[in-house]
Design a protein around this motif. Sequence first.
Motif, mmCIF file in Angstrom:
data_model
loop_
_atom_site.group_PDB
_atom_site.id
_atom_site.type_symbol
_atom_site.label_atom_id
_atom_site.label_comp_id
_atom_site.label_asym_id
_atom_site.label_seq_id
_atom_site.Cartn_x
_atom_site.Cartn_y
_atom_site.Cartn_z
ATOM 1 N N ILE A 193 21.571 -34.587 -11.979
ATOM 2 C CA ILE A 193 22.906 -34.610 -11.381
ATOM 3 C C ILE A 193 23.412 -33.186 -11.162
ATOM 4 C CG2 ILE A 193 25.268 -35.442 -11.661
ATOM 5 C CD1 ILE A 193 24.068 -37.570 -13.627
ATOM 6 N N VAL A 194 23.722 -32.882 -9.920
ATOM 7 C CA VAL A 194 24.267 -31.574 -9.566
ATOM 8 C C VAL A 194 25.780 -31.580 -9.798
ATOM 9 C CG1 VAL A 194 24.759 -29.990 -7.649
ATOM 10 C CG2 VAL A 194 22.470 -30.971 -7.906
ATOM 11 N N LEU A 195 26.294 -30.528 -10.404
ATOM 12 C CA LEU A 195 27.738 -30.321 -10.533
ATOM 13 C C LEU A 195 28.142 -29.194 -9.581
ATOM 14 C CD1 LEU A 195 30.579 -30.473 -11.849
ATOM 15 C CD2 LEU A 195 29.738 -28.855 -13.570
ATOM 16 N N ILE A 196 29.047 -29.485 -8.655
ATOM 17 C CA ILE A 196 29.618 -28.439 -7.799
ATOM 18 C C ILE A 196 31.065 -28.240 -8.236
ATOM 19 C CG2 ILE A 196 30.113 -27.655 -5.466
ATOM 20 C CD1 ILE A 196 27.956 -29.478 -4.425
ATOM 21 N N ILE A 228 24.025 -26.475 -11.653
ATOM 22 C CA ILE A 228 25.456 -26.170 -11.568
ATOM 23 C C ILE A 228 25.680 -25.143 -10.465
ATOM 24 C CG2 ILE A 228 27.454 -25.175 -12.729
ATOM 25 C CD1 ILE A 228 26.593 -26.356 -15.284
ATOM 26 N N LEU A 229 26.492 -25.515 -9.479
ATOM 27 C CA LEU A 229 26.789 -24.643 -8.347
ATOM 28 C C LEU A 229 28.275 -24.280 -8.366
ATOM 29 C CD1 LEU A 229 24.879 -26.583 -5.503
ATOM 30 C CD2 LEU A 229 23.984 -24.896 -7.133
ATOM 31 N N GLU A 230 28.575 -23.026 -8.107
ATOM 32 C CA GLU A 230 29.968 -22.555 -8.063
ATOM 33 C C GLU A 230 30.407 -22.376 -6.618
ATOM 34 O OE1 GLU A 230 30.131 -18.998 -10.359
ATOM 35 O OE2 GLU A 230 29.798 -20.020 -12.269
ATOM 36 N N ALA A 254 21.830 -36.869 -7.561
ATOM 37 C CA ALA A 254 23.266 -37.180 -7.561
ATOM 38 C C ALA A 254 24.073 -35.891 -7.540
ATOM 39 C CB ALA A 254 23.637 -38.016 -8.789
ATOM 40 N N VAL A 255 25.318 -36.014 -7.108
ATOM 41 C CA VAL A 255 26.243 -34.877 -7.081
ATOM 42 C C VAL A 255 27.589 -35.331 -7.627
ATOM 43 C CG1 VAL A 255 27.505 -33.214 -5.662
ATOM 44 C CG2 VAL A 255 25.140 -33.802 -5.072
ATOM 45 N N PHE A 256 28.138 -34.538 -8.532
ATOM 46 C CA PHE A 256 29.525 -34.727 -8.962
ATOM 47 C C PHE A 256 30.317 -33.497 -8.564
ATOM 48 C CE2 PHE A 256 32.723 -33.828 -12.398
ATOM 49 C CZ PHE A 256 33.682 -34.701 -11.908
ATOM 50 N N THR A 257 31.469 -33.708 -7.923
ATOM 51 C CA THR A 257 32.332 -32.616 -7.486
ATOM 52 C C THR A 257 33.742 -33.179 -7.310
ATOM 53 O OG1 THR A 257 32.559 -30.852 -5.822
ATOM 54 C CG2 THR A 257 31.818 -32.997 -5.022
ATOM 55 N N ASN A 258 34.663 -32.415 -6.707
ATOM 56 C CA ASN A 258 35.965 -33.019 -6.406
ATOM 57 C C ASN A 258 35.925 -33.604 -5.001
ATOM 58 O OD1 ASN A 258 36.396 -30.906 -4.606
ATOM 59 N ND2 ASN A 258 38.285 -30.206 -5.539
#
Length: 345
Positions: A193-196, A228-230, A254-258
């Motif tokens: 799972i990627v977090l942006i 984790i991407l900023e 998967a990706v979690f972000t706003n």
Amino acid sequence: MNTSDKRKSIAAIAEKCGVSPMTVSRALRNSSAVKSETKEKILAAAEAFGYSGPLKSGRPAASDGKTRAFVEIIIGSSGKNLAMFYSELLTSIEQELSIHGYDCVIRTCGNDYAQFVSLRESIKNSRAAASMIFGDFEPEKLKALLLIAPDAILLDNPGGPFIGTPYNSISFDNAEAAFSAVSHLAETGRKKIVLIKGFPEHYFSSEMEEGYKKALTAFGIKFDEKLILESDFSADGAFEKLNSFLGKNISFDAVFTNDEMACGVYRALARHKFSIPQDVAICGCDGLPVGEQLTPRLSTVKLDYAQLGPIAVEWFLKNIGKRISCPCRLKLFPKLIIRESSSIY
């Protein structure tokens, strides 16, 4: 409507409600002297009669020189898209204050220092009954504002030790929001799972990462810093980050972000021919209306700004004029909304 017609309308409403014309007039001016149940009855009758007030231009001259009490809303406009994130919060605050006889004055400030100095002086000389602060301010600027207005309440911002003095805040449990979203993605079988997130120094970014890591641990998924991407909280920023990331051939599902950045995620995945949710599942955070307009519709964790406004006004009304011995620290619980972007295939 001339004066005679106005009097007839008020008289008809008064007769219908069994009250005096003076009571009707006061209710139509939203006077606190009229009981709420009586006011509701009068307003319902006025609406049924189609009464909209006298068609007379201008405002009446003040008879006693008094001005209506007001609450100032101070917004840092350097970060989030104000219209997208805060229109619902502003509307709910203004409407709730109006019910209780208060006006709402809005002050905004971007990154410009001269603008901040002007804002600081305005707050110093303000006769506001209270101040509510939200949006993005640099830590030192937020600290300075709270020194001027120590009884102010922070909304959608948990503050932090950097403030150095007692302060009040009502915010959302963003770490819990992230935990809920990432747990949902893990439950559907996603393991990479990627977090942006946004700016690394921003409280929302740190809380997103906290909840993200907690969920990975809970599901026995190994943490991978490469996932984790900023970004900068914008759709364009998220598009550029994920577009670049996709060129590195790092596996993810998967990706979690706003929600706003999720719009950029959709664009990047479409450019690289990824299907949602078959190839990559997505879950956002905020519960913005834009999520329902995406295809497939975006799963999200709703942060209820319409709920935050009335809670903030209620706190203000209970504590106006009081010396706060115990600062308010309230976090509202988020709600997971599952849609097609994270379905199990």
